[in-house]
Design a protein around this motif. Structure first.
Motif, mmCIF file in Angstrom:
data_model
loop_
_atom_site.group_PDB
_atom_site.id
_atom_site.type_symbol
_atom_site.label_atom_id
_atom_site.label_comp_id
_atom_site.label_asym_id
_atom_site.label_seq_id
_atom_site.Cartn_x
_atom_site.Cartn_y
_atom_site.Cartn_z
ATOM 1 N N GLU A 1 -0.714 1.961 -5.617
ATOM 2 C CA GLU A 1 0.343 1.627 -6.568
ATOM 3 C C GLU A 1 1.511 2.608 -6.435
ATOM 4 N N GLY A 2 2.691 2.063 -6.291
ATOM 5 C CA GLY A 2 3.889 2.895 -6.175
ATOM 6 C C GLY A 2 4.210 3.335 -4.766
ATOM 7 N N GLN A 3 3.319 3.053 -3.813
ATOM 8 C CA GLN A 3 3.556 3.451 -2.427
ATOM 9 C C GLN A 3 4.327 2.363 -1.694
ATOM 10 N N GLY A 4 5.441 2.723 -1.074
ATOM 11 C CA GLY A 4 6.239 1.773 -0.321
ATOM 12 C C GLY A 4 5.801 1.692 1.128
ATOM 13 N N GLN A 5 6.397 0.782 1.873
ATOM 14 C CA GLN A 5 6.025 0.595 3.273
ATOM 15 C C GLN A 5 6.367 1.821 4.109
ATOM 16 N N ALA A 6 7.527 2.434 3.846
ATOM 17 C CA ALA A 6 7.918 3.623 4.606
ATOM 18 C C ALA A 6 6.900 4.744 4.419
ATOM 19 N N ASP A 7 6.483 4.965 3.181
ATOM 20 C CA ASP A 7 5.493 6.010 2.901
ATOM 21 C C ASP A 7 4.155 5.684 3.567
ATOM 22 N N ALA A 8 3.756 4.406 3.508
ATOM 23 C CA ALA A 8 2.482 4.010 4.103
ATOM 24 C C ALA A 8 2.502 4.215 5.617
ATOM 25 N N GLU A 9 3.602 3.856 6.263
ATOM 26 C CA GLU A 9 3.700 4.036 7.712
ATOM 27 C C GLU A 9 3.678 5.511 8.078
ATOM 28 N N ARG A 10 4.349 6.321 7.286
ATOM 29 C CA ARG A 10 4.386 7.758 7.559
ATOM 30 C C ARG A 10 2.989 8.370 7.432
ATOM 31 N N ASP A 11 2.274 7.992 6.364
ATOM 32 C CA ASP A 11 0.916 8.518 6.159
ATOM 33 C C ASP A 11 -0.009 8.051 7.277
ATOM 34 N N TYR A 12 0.152 6.804 7.690
ATOM 35 C CA TYR A 12 -0.676 6.242 8.757
ATOM 36 C C TYR A 12 -0.459 7.001 10.062
ATOM 37 N N GLY A 13 0.808 7.184 10.424
ATOM 38 C CA GLY A 13 1.117 7.867 11.676
ATOM 39 C C GLY A 13 0.626 9.308 11.690
ATOM 40 N N ARG A 14 0.810 10.018 10.578
ATOM 41 C CA ARG A 14 0.413 11.430 10.532
ATOM 42 C C ARG A 14 -1.105 11.594 10.560
#
Length: 251
Positions: free
Chosen positions: A179-192
């Motif tokens: 909740e509250g997580q956007g696509q940009a944040d999700a992609e960043r977390d995934y990549g890291r």
């Protein structure tokens, strides 16, 4: 039997062909009211929220009374999908690439507004008046390409399938995020996370991907911009393939 009588009942309702006249008072319900109520429920609760009893209750009738106007739940979904698609906008048919691009983006706009449409089970090829109108628009765009009908139908099916899957995948990923997580944040977390887990010796090319910075959108990148860029990239790859096929079909 007349040619009109040979049309199945479900298709008659889909095309709103007049029913045989009945004696007595006009029916209190009709197909349009039933479909409009079902679409309203789907817009609010998603496709899973649509049931015959719930639609009937919203109209103040019993579930059995709806079966005079829709033969089954599957038929109701078909009626809903055609009604909810609406008719396509006026599209430029002078350039096939621009036309198909606009056609795809127009469909995407409908599906994004009503993502439940991407989850309606496919019960057969397009057969309703609105879906046929979308087909006609695509065929008009491809009319001067020199492609035969098999290729035109194949291109239409491919682009439509890409649009549906793209919107559905985007919707499902959004539902799966915290909740509250956007696509940009999700992609960043995934990549890291994956850059630490993927062994360059075992997965050399994938390791290069996660080290490339592709999953590091800038802080001011809007989620909508990421989704649009992803969609456009895939669509242009498809249109590149169409261009090759058109070139091969030229005299």
């Amino acid at each position: 039997m007349t040619s009109e009588d040979s049309v199945p009942a479900a298709l008659r309702r889909l095309w709103r062909m007049p029913e045989s006249s009945r004696l007595g008072r006009p029916a209190a319900l009709d197909v349009d009211r039933v479909v409009a109520a079902a679409v309203e429920i789907a817009d609010r609760d998603g496709i899973g929220g649509v049931t015959i009893p719930k639609v009937a209750k919203s109209l103040g009738f019993t579930g059995m009374s709806l079966y005079r106007h829709v033969g089954s739940k599957d038929e109701l979904l078909t009626l809903m999908a055609d009604a909810a698609m609406g008719t396509p906008p006026d599209l430029d048919t002078d350039g096939w690439r621009e036309g198909l691009r606009d056609w795809a983006n127009a469909q995407r706009a409908v599906f994004r507004r009503r993502p439940w449409l991407t989850r309606v089970p496919a019960s057969g090829p397009p057969s309703g008046p609105n879906h046929i109108a979308w087909m006609e628009a695509a065929f008009a765009i491809m009319a001067r390409t020199g492609l035969d009908w098999a290729h035109k139908v194949g291109i239409l099916t491919l682009i439509n399938g890409y649009v549906v899957q793209s919107v559905r995948q985007h919707s499902e990923l959004a539902e799966g995020r915290a909740e509250g997580q956007g696509q940009a944040d999700a992609e960043r977390d995934y990549g890291r996370a994956l850059v630490r887990l993927v062994d360059p010796e075992r997965f050399p090319e994938t390791a290069r991907l996660f080290s490339s910075g592709l999953f590091e959108p800038t802080s001011d990148t809007l989620d909508a911009a990421i989704a649009d860029a992803d969609f456009s990239l895939g669509l242009e790859l498809i249109l590149d393939g169409v261009a090759v096929r058109i070139e091969r079909s030229s005299p």
